[in-house]
Design a protein around this motif. Structure first.
Motif, PDB file in Angstrom:
ATOM      1  N   ILE A  47       0.833  -1.099  -0.037  1.00 53.84           N
ATOM      2  CA  ILE A  47      -0.067  -0.014   0.040  1.00 53.84           C
ATOM      3  C   ILE A  47       0.820   1.444   0.042  1.00 53.84           C
ATOM      4  O   ILE A  47       1.725   1.330   0.768  1.00 53.84           O
ATOM      5  N   HIS A  48       0.699   2.106  -0.931  1.00 52.80           N
ATOM      6  CA  HIS A  48       1.255   3.400  -1.049  1.00 52.80           C
ATOM      7  C   HIS A  48       0.275   4.528  -0.926  1.00 52.80           C
ATOM      8  O   HIS A  48      -0.756   4.518  -1.420  1.00 52.80           O
ATOM      9  N   LEU A  49       0.685   5.320   0.255  1.00 58.07           N
ATOM     10  CA  LEU A  49      -0.476   6.377   0.693  1.00 58.07           C
ATOM     11  C   LEU A  49       0.114   7.762   0.424  1.00 58.07           C
ATOM     12  O   LEU A  49       1.310   8.047   0.552  1.00 58.07           O
ATOM     13  N   THR A  50      -0.775   8.452  -0.188  1.00 59.25           N
ATOM     14  CA  THR A  50      -0.535  10.055  -0.526  1.00 59.25           C
ATOM     15  C   THR A  50      -1.565  10.665   0.289  1.00 59.25           C
ATOM     16  O   THR A  50      -2.564  10.758   0.422  1.00 59.25           O
ATOM     17  N   ARG A  51      -1.038  11.449   1.094  1.00 59.80           N
ATOM     18  CA  ARG A  51      -1.961  12.465   1.895  1.00 59.80           C
ATOM     19  C   ARG A  51      -2.087  13.774   1.647  1.00 59.80           C
ATOM     20  O   ARG A  51      -1.106  14.747   0.952  1.00 59.80           O
ATOM     21  N   VAL A  52      -3.201  14.230   1.591  1.00 59.56           N
ATOM     22  CA  VAL A  52      -3.762  15.535   1.303  1.00 59.56           C
ATOM     23  C   VAL A  52      -4.578  16.130   2.480  1.00 59.56           C
ATOM     24  O   VAL A  52      -5.296  15.417   3.079  1.00 59.56           O
ATOM     25  N   THR A  53      -4.493  17.243   2.682  1.00 66.12           N
ATOM     26  CA  THR A  53      -5.196  18.324   3.554  1.00 66.12           C
ATOM     27  C   THR A  53      -6.477  19.006   3.028  1.00 66.12           C
ATOM     28  O   THR A  53      -5.746  19.634   2.058  1.00 66.12           O
ATOM     29  N   MET A  54      -7.585  18.820   3.484  1.00 65.67           N
ATOM     30  CA  MET A  54      -8.652  19.561   2.704  1.00 65.67           C
ATOM     31  C   MET A  54      -8.696  20.917   3.557  1.00 65.67           C
ATOM     32  O   MET A  54      -8.628  20.865   4.826  1.00 65.67           O
ATOM     33  N   ASN A  55      -8.769  22.058   2.955  1.00 61.85           N
ATOM     34  CA  ASN A  55      -8.973  23.321   3.710  1.00 61.85           C
ATOM     35  C   ASN A  55     -10.295  23.846   3.677  1.00 61.85           C
ATOM     36  O   ASN A  55     -11.252  22.993   3.260  1.00 61.85           O
ATOM     37  N   GLY A  56     -10.439  24.919   4.458  1.00 62.02           N
ATOM     38  CA  GLY A  56     -12.055  25.505   4.431  1.00 62.02           C
ATOM     39  C   GLY A  56     -12.727  25.645   3.113  1.00 62.02           C
ATOM     40  O   GLY A  56     -14.072  25.881   2.986  1.00 62.02           O
ATOM     41  N   ASP A  57     -12.050  25.933   2.003  1.00 62.43           N
ATOM     42  CA  ASP A  57     -12.577  26.085   0.661  1.00 62.43           C
ATOM     43  C   ASP A  57     -12.921  24.772  -0.104  1.00 62.43           C
ATOM     44  O   ASP A  57     -13.066  24.994  -1.195  1.00 62.43           O
ATOM     45  N   GLY A  58     -12.517  23.684   0.764  1.00 58.90           N
ATOM     46  CA  GLY A  58     -12.726  22.335  -0.201  1.00 58.90           C
ATOM     47  C   GLY A  58     -11.611  22.164  -1.033  1.00 58.90           C
ATOM     48  O   GLY A  58     -11.527  21.097  -1.707  1.00 58.90           O
ATOM     49  N   GLN A  59     -10.385  22.801  -1.014  1.00 52.42           N
ATOM     50  CA  GLN A  59      -9.086  22.766  -1.688  1.00 52.42           C
ATOM     51  C   GLN A  59      -8.436  21.423  -1.128  1.00 52.42           C
ATOM     52  O   GLN A  59      -8.466  21.217   0.042  1.00 52.42           O
ATOM     53  N   LEU A  60      -7.710  20.678  -1.790  1.00 54.57           N
ATOM     54  CA  LEU A  60      -6.742  19.442  -1.357  1.00 54.57           C
ATOM     55  C   LEU A  60      -5.371  20.035  -1.381  1.00 54.57           C
ATOM     56  O   LEU A  60      -5.138  20.193  -2.742  1.00 54.57           O
ATOM     57  N   LEU A  61      -4.655  20.058  -0.433  1.00 56.59           N
ATOM     58  CA  LEU A  61      -3.553  20.613  -0.551  1.00 56.59           C
ATOM     59  C   LEU A  61      -2.303  19.412   0.038  1.00 56.59           C
ATOM     60  O   LEU A  61      -2.557  18.501   0.797  1.00 56.59           O
ATOM     61  N   ASP A  62      -1.170  19.199  -0.765  1.00 55.47           N
ATOM     62  CA  ASP A  62      -0.329  18.314  -0.335  1.00 55.47           C
ATOM     63  C   ASP A  62       0.742  18.736   0.743  1.00 55.47           C
ATOM     64  O   ASP A  62       0.493  19.939   1.238  1.00 55.47           O
TER      65      ASP A  62
ATOM     66  N   ASP B 255       3.568  20.152   0.653  1.00 55.04           N
ATOM     67  CA  ASP B 255       4.168  21.373   0.154  1.00 55.04           C
ATOM     68  C   ASP B 255       3.038  22.630   0.250  1.00 55.04           C
ATOM     69  O   ASP B 255       3.800  23.959  -0.444  1.00 55.04           O
ATOM     70  N   GLY B 256       1.868  22.433   0.400  1.00 61.06           N
ATOM     71  CA  GLY B 256       0.777  23.497   0.290  1.00 61.06           C
ATOM     72  C   GLY B 256       0.554  23.633  -1.007  1.00 61.06           C
ATOM     73  O   GLY B 256      -0.133  24.643  -1.252  1.00 61.06           O
ATOM     74  N   GLN B 257       0.691  22.665  -1.823  1.00 62.13           N
ATOM     75  CA  GLN B 257       0.307  23.020  -3.566  1.00 62.13           C
ATOM     76  C   GLN B 257      -1.087  22.190  -3.431  1.00 62.13           C
ATOM     77  O   GLN B 257      -1.316  21.243  -3.019  1.00 62.13           O
ATOM     78  N   VAL B 258      -1.741  22.716  -4.576  1.00 56.31           N
ATOM     79  CA  VAL B 258      -3.189  22.246  -4.707  1.00 56.31           C
ATOM     80  C   VAL B 258      -3.153  21.034  -5.611  1.00 56.31           C
ATOM     81  O   VAL B 258      -2.349  20.851  -6.636  1.00 56.31           O
ATOM     82  N   ARG B 259      -3.826  19.969  -5.003  1.00 58.79           N
ATOM     83  CA  ARG B 259      -4.082  18.933  -5.738  1.00 58.79           C
ATOM     84  C   ARG B 259      -5.593  18.339  -6.024  1.00 58.79           C
ATOM     85  O   ARG B 259      -6.441  19.007  -5.348  1.00 58.79           O
ATOM     86  N   GLU B 260      -5.798  17.815  -7.158  1.00 61.73           N
ATOM     87  CA  GLU B 260      -7.227  17.871  -7.842  1.00 61.73           C
ATOM     88  C   GLU B 260      -7.594  16.348  -8.277  1.00 61.73           C
ATOM     89  O   GLU B 260      -6.694  15.940  -8.876  1.00 61.73           O
TER      90      GLU B 260
END
Length: 341
Positions: A42-57, A59-64
């Motif tokens: 299993i390879h896991l990629t983690r992103v954090t959703m902000n209050g605007d619904g954007q997914l950030l990696d 490095d703080g870069q937007v992922r979609e």
């Protein structure tokens, strides 16, 4: 170069959400990430959703995440997503909104369906469903508007019951829950609750033991653990802060003591009835009240319980003799295999 095998399962872990439970969600994600690090396939990629619904990696870069089941970066590069873990407490994770998006994308995910999540997140609809399933729950009044007529119902409940809990209907983990024993406290609690939700629950305050059951699927079988117990300080109730703060004064016991066989049997039966009747999937934490006179009430069903260092769900799973990585890894492999057929 990655040392993962060629048949690696690409898992996307989404945490955060930007709401009142954002920080706890990050701690739950930390736990899941540590556990799955032990799974070689299993390879896991983690992103954090902000209050605007954007997914950030990281490095703080937007992922979609797009309809082709690829996770895109700002540069246009993309990676495959086989499975999603929506590790968000509260909105939009426990409310079913994120799961609805994943259903549209055709991606398998960890946890309950959109409908089951929505039903269980709303404290009022939960009670209606529990009653329909023949499961006792605490006496309550349902307020649908901040009007004098509705407020009068709450005042009558306070006069009858002496002390009440006021709860915003669509908030999780004790957010929007207030204890009121006076008319002034009731008025303030109702104002706060209606600020958070269009519907409010006024519930009879009982002197109870707070019991929690972990219900989850392990190797294809439904597991219902014996109840553990949360012992909150006598001068407060099990608030959001007491539930998740590192300095919490609440004590937790993985196995509750002194319950009769009949009580244990009913808690197990009610948990099974709730899990099957509400069509839950993969996991839940089911909370009960045991009153001084021996009555048992199902208090709430949590479709994505906390998994912090002091959380009950992973502790009860481990006490049952089950390894969390084996448990979640098994669910991931089974779901991905089914989706590919």
């Amino acid at each position: 170069m990655s040392d993962k095998p060629a048949n690696t399962i690409q898992v996307l872990l989404i945490c955060g959400g930007g709401g009142s439970e954002h920080e706890v969600s990050l701690r739950t994600a930390d736990f899941i990430q540590r556990e799955l690090a032990r799974a070689p396939d299993i390879h896991l990629t983690r992103v954090t959703m902000n209050g605007d619904g954007q997914l950030l990696d990281g490095d703080g870069q937007v992922r979609e995440l797009r309809s082709d089941k690829l996770l895109y970066s700002a540069s246009g590069s993309a990676q495959v997503v086989d499975y999603v873990i929506p590790s968000i407490h509260g909105y939009p994770g426990e409310t079913g909104d994120l799961q609805s998006q994943l259903e549209i994308l055709g991606l398998p995910y960890y946890g309950c369906s959109p409908e089951a999540s929505k039903i269980c997140f709303n404290k009022i609809t939960t009670k209606l469903w529990l009653s329909a399933l023949g499961i006792d729950n605490t006496p309550y009044q349902f307020l649908c508007a901040d009007t004098p007529e509705e407020i009068a119902q709450a005042q009558d409940a306070l006069a009858e019951w002496g002390t009440v809990f006021v709860k915003a209907s669509n908030q999780g983990s004790s957010v929007g829950c207030y204890k009121a024993a006076t008319a002034e406290a009731l008025e303030n609690a109702l104002k706060e609750a209606f600020r958070l939700s269009p519907y409010v629950l006024v519930e009879k305050c009982l002197k109870v033991r707070e019991l929690e059951v972990a219900a989850y699927t392990y190797e294809g079988e439904l597991v219902i653990t014996p109840p553990g117990e949360v012992c909150a300080p006598e001068d407060t109730f099990y608030s959001y802060e007491e539930k998740y703060a590192e300095g919490s004064r609440a004590l937790t016991h993985v196995v509750a003591e002194g319950l009769s066989d009949a009580q244990l049997g009913w808690i197990r039966e009610a948990s099974k009835r709730a899990f099957i009747g509400l069509q839950l999937k993969d996991l839940s934490r089911i909370d009960f009240f045991l009153s001084e006179d021996g009555e048992i009430y199902l208090n709430e069903v949590n479709t994505f319980p906390g998994m912090t260092s002091i959380s009950m769900f992973p502790k009860m799973l481990q006490h049952q003799g089950h390894d969390f990585c084996t448990y979640l890894g098994g669910l991931i492999r089974e779901s991905v295999q089914s989706a590919s057929q």
